[in-house]
Write a protein that holds these residues in place. Sequence first.
Motif, short mmCIF file in Angstrom:
data_model
loop_
_atom_site.label_atom_id
_atom_site.label_comp_id
_atom_site.label_asym_id
_atom_site.label_seq_id
_atom_site.Cartn_x
_atom_site.Cartn_y
_atom_site.Cartn_z
N PHE A 25 0.85 -1.19 0.00
CA PHE A 25 0.00 0.00 0.00
C PHE A 25 0.88 1.23 0.00
O PHE A 25 2.09 1.15 0.28
N LYS A 26 0.31 2.36 -0.32
CA LYS A 26 1.03 3.62 -0.23
C LYS A 26 0.55 4.37 1.00
O LYS A 26 -0.64 4.62 1.15
N CYS A 27 1.48 4.68 1.89
CA CYS A 27 1.14 5.38 3.12
C CYS A 27 0.74 6.82 2.81
O CYS A 27 1.47 7.54 2.12
N ASP A 28 -0.42 7.23 3.32
CA ASP A 28 -0.89 8.60 3.10
C ASP A 28 -0.24 9.60 4.05
O ASP A 28 -0.49 10.80 3.96
N GLY A 29 0.60 9.08 4.96
CA GLY A 29 1.32 9.97 5.86
C GLY A 29 2.65 10.40 5.28
O GLY A 29 2.87 11.57 4.96
N CYS A 30 3.55 9.43 5.07
CA CYS A 30 4.89 9.75 4.57
C CYS A 30 5.01 9.62 3.06
O CYS A 30 6.03 9.98 2.49
N LYS A 31 3.95 9.08 2.41
CA LYS A 31 3.89 8.93 0.93
C LYS A 31 4.82 7.83 0.41
O LYS A 31 5.11 7.78 -0.78
N GLU A 32 5.28 6.95 1.30
CA GLU A 32 6.12 5.83 0.89
C GLU A 32 5.32 4.54 0.90
O GLU A 32 4.24 4.47 1.49
N ALA A 33 5.86 3.51 0.26
CA ALA A 33 5.17 2.22 0.20
C ALA A 33 5.26 1.50 1.53
O ALA A 33 6.16 1.76 2.35
N GLY A 34 4.32 0.59 1.75
CA GLY A 34 4.33 -0.22 2.95
C GLY A 34 3.74 -1.59 2.67
O GLY A 34 3.19 -1.84 1.61
N ILE A 35 3.87 -2.47 3.65
CA ILE A 35 3.28 -3.81 3.55
C ILE A 35 3.11 -4.34 4.97
O ILE A 35 3.83 -3.93 5.89
N GLY A 36 2.15 -5.21 5.16
CA GLY A 36 1.96 -5.81 6.48
C GLY A 36 1.07 -4.97 7.38
O GLY A 36 -0.07 -4.65 7.04
N SER A 37 1.58 -4.59 8.54
CA SER A 37 0.81 -3.84 9.53
C SER A 37 0.52 -2.43 9.04
O SER A 37 1.41 -1.75 8.53
N ARG A 38 -0.73 -1.98 9.23
CA ARG A 38 -1.11 -0.61 8.87
C ARG A 38 -2.36 -0.21 9.62
O ARG A 38 -3.07 -1.05 10.18
N PHE A 39 -2.64 1.08 9.63
CA PHE A 39 -3.88 1.61 10.15
C PHE A 39 -4.65 2.20 8.98
O PHE A 39 -4.12 3.01 8.22
N LYS A 40 -5.90 1.78 8.83
CA LYS A 40 -6.66 2.09 7.62
C LYS A 40 -8.02 2.69 7.95
O LYS A 40 -8.68 2.29 8.90
N CYS A 41 -8.41 3.66 7.14
CA CYS A 41 -9.77 4.21 7.18
C CYS A 41 -10.55 3.54 6.06
O CYS A 41 -10.25 3.73 4.88
N GLY A 42 -11.53 2.74 6.43
CA GLY A 42 -12.32 2.04 5.44
C GLY A 42 -13.20 2.95 4.60
O GLY A 42 -13.57 2.60 3.48
N LEU A 43 -13.52 4.12 5.12
CA LEU A 43 -14.39 5.03 4.39
C LEU A 43 -13.64 5.79 3.30
O LEU A 43 -14.20 6.07 2.24
N CYS A 44 -12.37 6.12 3.57
CA CYS A 44 -11.61 6.97 2.64
C CYS A 44 -10.48 6.23 1.93
O CYS A 44 -9.77 6.84 1.14
N ASP A 45 -10.28 4.98 2.23
CA ASP A 45 -9.14 4.25 1.70
C ASP A 45 -7.84 4.98 2.05
O ASP A 45 -6.96 5.18 1.23
N PHE A 46 -7.77 5.41 3.31
CA PHE A 46 -6.62 6.15 3.84
C PHE A 46 -5.79 5.18 4.66
O PHE A 46 -6.30 4.49 5.55
N ASP A 47 -4.47 5.11 4.38
CA ASP A 47 -3.59 4.16 5.05
C ASP A 47 -2.41 4.86 5.69
O ASP A 47 -1.87 5.83 5.14
#
Length: 250
Positions: A25-47
């Motif tokens: 996924f692409k982190c909406d905080g630092c704008k870098e890629a990620g995988i595995g553990s994350r915190f997600k907003c199901g309404l906005c597709d925000f990770d």
Amino acid sequence: MKYGEITHFSHPHHKLRFEYAEVPFKCDGCKEAGIGSRFKCGLCDFDLHKHCVLAAPSSVLRHPFYPKCAFYLLPRPPGTAPRFCNACERNVAGILYHCHSCGFDLHPCCAALPHVLDAGDDGGGGELRLFLHRKVAAPCHRCGLKGRSWSYRSACRRYNLHVACVMEILVDSWHEIYYGGGGKRGLVGINGMNRIPSIKGVGKSHHRAGKGRVKRCCELAAMAVQFIISAVLGDPTAIIAGVVGSFISR
């Protein structure tokens, strides 16, 4: 608030829920890629990376590589000039740690890179352990150059890999995640099936493969890259390293 849910300053209108997924996924905080553990907003597709969530705006980060620096968490880079992370040499475009005195910058995931990675059996009855260094005099196994960014170096000192080189592997392979117009939608294939982009060029080395010893050296370096990739993606676990290995050059 439900268990596993949090609020975050970068997304104050909705709760973020912890989840674990073996899909990049692409982190909406630092704008870098990620995988595995994350915190997600199901309404906005925000990770958000776990490390981006755990970074506290009010606290000061002290890093052993920069003992005189005090890093503060900022929602965006200061000023208008382009800035880069001192660990991986990539641009900083979102949440970051910044030292006002020295001007150094760190991605949250880079600031949290483990100083020791256990990358498994080295083929000689021992373990391939990788240690994080700010600078290493020996050349990088991938690019053949010295210096540059932070590096992971094996305990035997035969394998050295720049964090910047590992990031280049990711960016080259997952270009759609970093720059593609489809963004996160680029990870979803036909009929909504998850499609994990492969990672190419992991086995590339400035050494000439041919002799058995050199070939084994390249194989071990490729295995080390898997673990370093999992670390820079924000989840330095053996499980994620195995997942990364499963879709390398697939």
